[in-house]
Write an enzyme that holds these catalytic residues in place. Structure first.
Site, PDB file in Angstrom:
ATOM      1  CB  THR A  75      -0.930   0.020   1.231  1.00 15.24           C
ATOM      2  OG1 THR A  75      -1.764  -1.134   1.222  1.00 15.24           O
ATOM      3  CG2 THR A  75      -1.792   1.276   1.250  1.00 15.24           C
ATOM      4  CD  GLN A 104      -4.510  -2.834  -0.199  1.00 16.26           C
ATOM      5  OE1 GLN A 104      -4.122  -3.408  -1.209  1.00 16.26           O
ATOM      6  NE2 GLN A 104      -4.619  -3.443   0.978  1.00 16.26           N
ATOM      7  CG  ASP A 127      -6.212   1.957   1.204  1.00 14.56           C
ATOM      8  OD1 ASP A 127      -7.312   1.944   1.788  1.00 14.56           O
ATOM      9  OD2 ASP A 127      -5.333   1.103   1.374  1.00 14.56           O
ATOM     10  CG  ASP A 150     -10.827   0.783   4.788  1.00 10.37           C
ATOM     11  OD1 ASP A 150     -11.936   0.935   5.305  1.00 10.37           O
ATOM     12  OD2 ASP A 150     -10.196  -0.298   4.814  1.00 10.37           O
ATOM     13  NE  ARG A 206     -12.639  -1.458   6.960  1.00 11.18           N
ATOM     14  CZ  ARG A 206     -12.370  -2.593   6.324  1.00 11.18           C
ATOM     15  NH1 ARG A 206     -12.867  -3.739   6.762  1.00 11.18           N
ATOM     16  NH2 ARG A 206     -11.597  -2.582   5.254  1.00 11.18           N
ATOM     17  CD1 TRP A 208      -5.724  -0.625   9.896  1.00 13.97           C
ATOM     18  CD2 TRP A 208      -4.901   1.407   9.414  1.00 13.97           C
ATOM     19  NE1 TRP A 208      -4.521  -0.805   9.252  1.00 13.97           N
ATOM     20  CE2 TRP A 208      -3.996   0.418   8.951  1.00 13.97           C
ATOM     21  CE3 TRP A 208      -4.607   2.738   9.214  1.00 13.97           C
ATOM     22  CZ2 TRP A 208      -2.807   0.739   8.299  1.00 13.97           C
ATOM     23  CZ3 TRP A 208      -3.421   3.071   8.563  1.00 13.97           C
ATOM     24  CH2 TRP A 208      -2.538   2.078   8.115  1.00 13.97           C
TER      25      TRP A 208
END
Length: 279
Positions: A75, A104, A127, A150, A206, A208
């Site tokens: 990532t 990602q 991401d 996310d 959420r 991480w």
């Protein structure tokens, strides 16, 4: 002046950044003419007090297409723009990761402190925006941020003011990893959350990391925000530590009767004075 067509002093933004003296105590403006700049841009830690000003948000585009599954890149190397320096301002430009949905793919990766993004667009999928350093402070004003999963994530303290946050698939907007000892992570104030057609089950966030901090204040939440609002990332222990809350939000996705019990409906706005006194 940067111009992809050769009409400026520099053809690439990276060339212009490399020409700036280290640790300046005065402000330099890099004016970027409309054009598509295919660059993997890094602003080093010794560059400070710089403004990157695009000719227009839609017309000035910095783009690249790395994703996590290219040669096991992972990532954190996929960024299009990485900002290591502090006291940097971006205005009226687009930062894009246009990789296919194969993993990602970060558009903006920040590590510096006191970074401002005004009237910018951040385009990507999973991401999109990585706020990548603990105890750094960021400010986004009048920006457009899109993604799938996310797509705003990391440990920084960040204020999003009057931004449009656009979900491209059923998934999660934020994944904060706020350190336990840091009071505030992400604060969305007067923002509008929208979604692509057919998207109808999106969570506000959420965790991480267990002490993730995310608040939505006076935001307009579209009908794509699911009734529960928040997810525990498959770990019930996160429900005891995550710091999630909403204050006077409106829209079809703002109903509170179905919200998870471990997220708060605030009786007053979050105090931002200490965290954002630098603005």
């Amino acid at each position: 002046m940067v111009a992809a067509d050769g009409s400026g002093k520099y053809r690439t933004i990276q060339e212009a950044v490399e020409s700036i003296r280290a640790f300046m105590d005065y402000t330099v403006t890099v004016y970027i003419k409309n054009g598509t700049y295919k660059e993997k841009l890094v602003i080093p830690s010794w560059v400070k007090n710089v403004q990157l000003l695009g000719e227009s948000a839609e017309g000035t585009v910095i783009t690249y297409a790395d994703h996590a599954n290219i040669n096991k890149m992972g990532t954190f190397r996929t960024y299009t723009v990485k900002v290591e320096g502090s006291d940097i301002t971006f205005r009226n430009l687009t930062i894009e990761n246009n990789a296919p949905r194969l993993g990602q793919a970060v558009a903006l990766h920040t590590e510096g402190d006191r970074l401002r993004f005004v009237g910018c667009r951040f385009l990507g999928n999973q991401d999109t925006v990585y706020t990548g350093a603990e105890r750094t402070r960021l400010y986004f004003s009048g920006c457009y941020i899109e993604g799938t999963t996310d797509f705003i994530f990391g440990p920084s303290t960040a204020l999003f003011d009057f931004c449009v946050i656009h979900s491209k698939s059923n998934s999660y907007v934020t994944a904060a990893s706020t350190p336990r000892e840091v009071e505030l992570g992400y604060v969305f104030r007067n923002c509008k959350l929208t979604a692509a057609p057919g998207v109808d089950k999106v969570y506000l966030g959420r965790p991480w990391r267990p002490y993730a901090s995310t608040f939505f204040l006076n935001c307009e939440l579209g009908g794509h925000i699911c009734p529960a609002g928040w997810d525990n990332w498959r770990d019930v222990r996160n429900e005891r530590t995550a710091r999630y809350g909403e204050y006077r939000c409106s829209g079809a996705g703002a109903r509170t009767d179905g919200r998870v019990k471990w997220a708060k409906q605030l009786s007053q706005e979050v105090d931002l004075k200490d965290a954002f006194s630098w603005l």
